[in-house]
Each structure stands twice: as structure tokens, then as C-alpha cells.
Design an enzyme around this catalytic site. Structure first.
Site, short mmCIF file in Angstrom:
data_model
loop_
_atom_site.label_atom_id
_atom_site.label_comp_id
_atom_site.label_asym_id
_atom_site.label_seq_id
_atom_site.Cartn_x
_atom_site.Cartn_y
_atom_site.Cartn_z
N ASP A 87 22.96 -6.28 16.68
CA ASP A 87 21.84 -6.96 16.02
C ASP A 87 22.01 -6.97 14.51
O ASP A 87 22.74 -6.16 13.93
CB ASP A 87 20.51 -6.31 16.40
CG ASP A 87 20.37 -4.88 15.89
OD1 ASP A 87 21.36 -4.11 16.00
OD2 ASP A 87 19.29 -4.51 15.40
N GLU A 182 19.74 -1.66 16.82
CA GLU A 182 19.91 -0.52 15.91
C GLU A 182 19.07 -0.70 14.66
O GLU A 182 18.51 0.27 14.13
CB GLU A 182 21.40 -0.38 15.55
CG GLU A 182 21.74 0.90 14.78
CD GLU A 182 21.69 0.74 13.26
OE1 GLU A 182 21.90 1.76 12.55
OE2 GLU A 182 21.43 -0.38 12.75
#
Length: 417
Positions: A87, A182
Site C-alpha cells: 500500500d 502498513e
């Protein structure tokens, strides 16, 4: 030992491909992954792993990617994983990223074409002075680049391809592990550690060339709710106690020259309000609390509550709740019990011809939580800079050194096994 060469420019090709896939995570989403588009990159990574011969590569329902590079050593060796996250940050758009390669950088200002007001200057980015002659990749001015952490993804994938093509380079079992979410603090919430099947690992998510981070913040999150007294504003004298104004007063009472991100650095911690909303009757603020020791972290939480009590004493008809929850802890406490993991990481960096820099990080990584889940996990440089911003950049040559470091780590563990 064979050394890695980016002769065909596959490293930057992989990185640019990944950067163009929008994988922004969403802190307000309850799902895992928080955005389904992260799986678009996960599917691409699985396909590439299968193509290079990692036959068990797969993505699970939660968007985690797993793969195994089998041992080719006769020795009994620990299983190592290398981890990066898929991400990108919600702080800046990751849609329609247009990566630009600035060949053989010569110290000039990098003016980004889609918004010429976005200029990357050496005066503002000190690490650029070490990049003369290197190839710098930026975005085009309207988005982040996504080097945090697609540089790490590309580097691990290049190392995986190297091992599959060079069976003469001896290593133990290597696990590839890519995580979603994350950036919103949920990177290992749904990680299947049994499927991962590793003994320890390394996140590839650091900044400056040569850095290895074995220490992170310890982190708590706090939710403060103020319950005021609402009444008609035309008849409010002596009756109304506005939760909005009480909350504002609490925030204004907190220190401005200490204990705040704008005024702290190195090993100094902070109390940081990150969001607030409310009405006269009820208002709420979210805080993050950070420091490098659990004792100081607890003291900051206590200081926050004392500040709240001090202000609330002026408003006898109002009340509050303050809930403080642990988020992650300094991984150094775990890594100090397994010194070889960091030592071999340092040796691997130096074997790549780079000066190793053992550092603390004013933040956290997936490795922070993995360390406390039984998988000690320091953080190795990926070469990303100015992350979470439109000025984000990465050096191809720094990325090449990260690939060689990953390879060296596996080889050193085999040699010393």
C-alpha cells in the site's frame, strides 16, 4: 559469490510498473485489505513470482502475498523472510502516478512537469548531494511516487529472480512476504505466520543508502471524548459548556515547544493530535503518543491525562473519557536478544560496498510488530526519500545496492550456518 547486475534495467522496469498501480490504503475502511485495489498489485506480484519459478506463490483473501525460494544448501539453516508492503500512504494521491527517470542527475533542481510549483532541490533534500551521476526517479508533480514501499517490492522481486536464475549461489530457505495496509498501522493484522513459516526476517522499507534500523518508536493511540452541556445559545449564560471549546482549550494547553512533532527530533517523543470532530454537546480527538522507552511513553500518556484534568476542573458540569491503547513497541528489546540478525545485516550492506549506518527510526514498521509476534525483524534501506509527498524520489543505483544487500544477507547466513 555471484553479484547482482541490473544490466537489462529490470529493476526500474519492475518499480515503474508497480508505482503505476494505485494501492492507497484507507484508515476509515474496516476491511482487510482496506482497499480492494491493493489486490491488483498483489495479483501482479504473484504472477511474476510464478513466472520466475516460485511455484507456491499465492495471495490470500486478506491480500497477503507469500512465496518460497527453496534452500539449495546441505546445511540446516534458519528460514529467512524478506518483507515489503504494497500500500501507499493516504496522505497524498496515488492515482495515475507517472514515474519519470532523470538520467545521470547533476545536482539541478528537478521541476516536476504536471505541477511546476513542485520542485525537488538539493538544498531541501540533503541526500541528493550523494546522487551525482545517478538516475533519479520521481513522480510528475500531482501524486506521490510510491517508492515507499514499491522500491522494496521491486528489490525483493529482483533478488528472488536472481536466486532462481543462479542456483550456484548457496542459500537457505527464503520466504517472500508482501503485506497490505502498513501505512495505516494494520500491516500484519491478518498475517498468517504459520503459512509464512519463517524464523526471522528483514523489512526492506528504510530510507538512506546503507541504513539498517534496529530500533523504532514505542507507540500508543489515545481517544479523548469530552461531554459538554448543550443549551439554546440565546439562553446559554451560566449553563452552556461547549465540548468543542473545552477540547480546543486542552489542545492549546499542551506544550508547543516540547512533546510535539514540530519541536522534537532524535530520541525525543511526543503527543500528537491527529484528528478532531464534534459538536457543543460532545467532541472527540484522536492522538498518537510516541517515545523510544515504554517508561517515557507511559509518562506522556499520564501527562496528557493530567492536562485534561487541569482544564476539565474549570467545567464542573462536563466530563470526559480518555482511552489509551498500545499500538506497537520498540523492536530493539527483541532484536538485542538476537544480535546476529542485525550483525549479518550490517555485514551484508558492507559487502555491497556501502558504509552501514545503524539507526533508530522515528516511526514504526511491520517489523516492529512482527518482532513481538516472535519474528525478529530489523529494517533495511530501500532508498526511498521524501515519502508521503509529491516530492518523493528514489535512486536506481541505491535500489541496486539494496538488491545486492538482500542477496548478501541470505548468502552470509548460509556461509556461517
Amino acid at each position: 559469490m555471484s553479484t547482482y547486475s541490473n544490466f537489462n534495467k529490470t529493476l526500474e522496469q519492475r518499480f515503474i510498473k508497480y508505482a503505476k498501480i494505485d494501492t492507497q490504503s484507507d484508515p476509515d475502511s474496516p476491511t482487510c485489505p482496506s482497499t480492494s485495489k491493493q489486490k491488483n498489485l498483489g495479483r501482479e506480484l504473484v504472477q511474476e513470482l510464478l513466472e520466475i519459478g516460485v511455484s507456491d506463490a499465492e495471495m490470500d483473501d486478506n491480500g497477503y502475498v507469500y512465496g518460497t525460494i527453496p534452500s539449495n544448501s546441505d546445511k540446516q539453516l534458519p528460514v529467512i523472510f524478506f518483507c515489503s508492503h504494497m500500500d501507499t500512504s493516504p496522505d497524498c494521491s496515488g492515482e495515475n502516478v507517472k514515474p519519470i527517470i532523470h538520467d545521470k542527475y547533476q545536482g539541478q533542481d528537478l521541476i516536476l512537469p504536471d505541477d511546476p510549483k513542485i520542485v525537488i532541490k538539493m538544498a531541501d533534500h540533503k541526500d541528493l548531494k550523494h546522487q551525482i551521476g545517478n538516475d533519479i526517479i520521481t513522480a510528475s508533480g500531482t501524486t506521490l511516487l510510491g517508492a515507499d514501499n514499491k522500491a522494496g517490492l521491486a528489490e525483493i522481486m529482483e533478488a528472488a529472480a536472481f536466486f532462481m536464475k543462479n542456483p550456484g549461489v548457496k542459500h537457505g530457505t527464503i520466504k517472500v512476504f508482501f503485506t497490505p495496509d502498513e501505512e495505516i498501522g494494520r500491516g500484519v493484522d491478518k498475517a498468517n505466520l504459520k503459512k509464512l513459516g519463517a524464523d526471522f526476517g528483514y523489512t526492506i522499507d528504510g530510507e538512506t543508502l546503507g541504513s539498517i534500523e534496529d530500533e523504532t518508536f514505542s507507540a500508543d493511540g489515545a481517544t479523548l471524548k469530552i461531554y459538554g452541556v448543550s443549551t439554546h445559545p440565546g439562553f446559554a449564560k451560566g449553563k452552556m459548556e461547549s465540548a468543542i471549546k473545552i477540547l480546543a482549550e486542552i489542545l492549546d494547553t499542551l506544550p508547543k515547544d516540547t512533546l510535539t512533532p514540530e519541536a522534537t527530533h532524535q530520541k525525543e517523543g511526543f503527543i500528537h493530535p491527529v484528528s478532531m470532530h464534534g459538536q457543543v454537546e460532545e467532541a472527540e480527538a484522536q492522538f498518537i503518543i510516541r517515545d523510544f522507552t515504554n517508561e517515557k511513553l507511559a509518562a506522556h500518556g499520564q501527562f496528557l491525562e493530567e492536562t485534561v484534568k487541569q482544564v476539565m476542573a474549570k467545567y464542573p458540569k462536563s466530563s470526559y473519557t480518555l482511552e489509551i491503547k498500545a499500538q506497537y513497541r520498540n523492536m530493539k528489546e527483541v532484536l538485542d536478544q538476537h544480535p546476529k540478525i542485525v550483525q549479518y545485516g550490517i555485514q551484508a550492506i558492507e559487502r555491497a560496498g556501502v558504509v552501514a549506518k545503524q539507526q533508530s527510526i522515528r516511526g514504526g514498521t511491520d517489523g516492529s510488530r512482527l518482532s513481538y509476534m516472535g519474528l525478529p525483524c530489523p529494517n533495511i534501506f530501500a532508498g526511498e526519500h521524501a515519502f508521503h509527498s509529491k516530492q518523493e524520489w528514489v535512486s536506481v543505483q541505491d535500489m541496486e545496492k539494496a538488491v545486492q544487500t538482500i542477496i548478501n544477507i541470505a548468502c552470509i547466513w548460509e556461509e556461517k550456518g
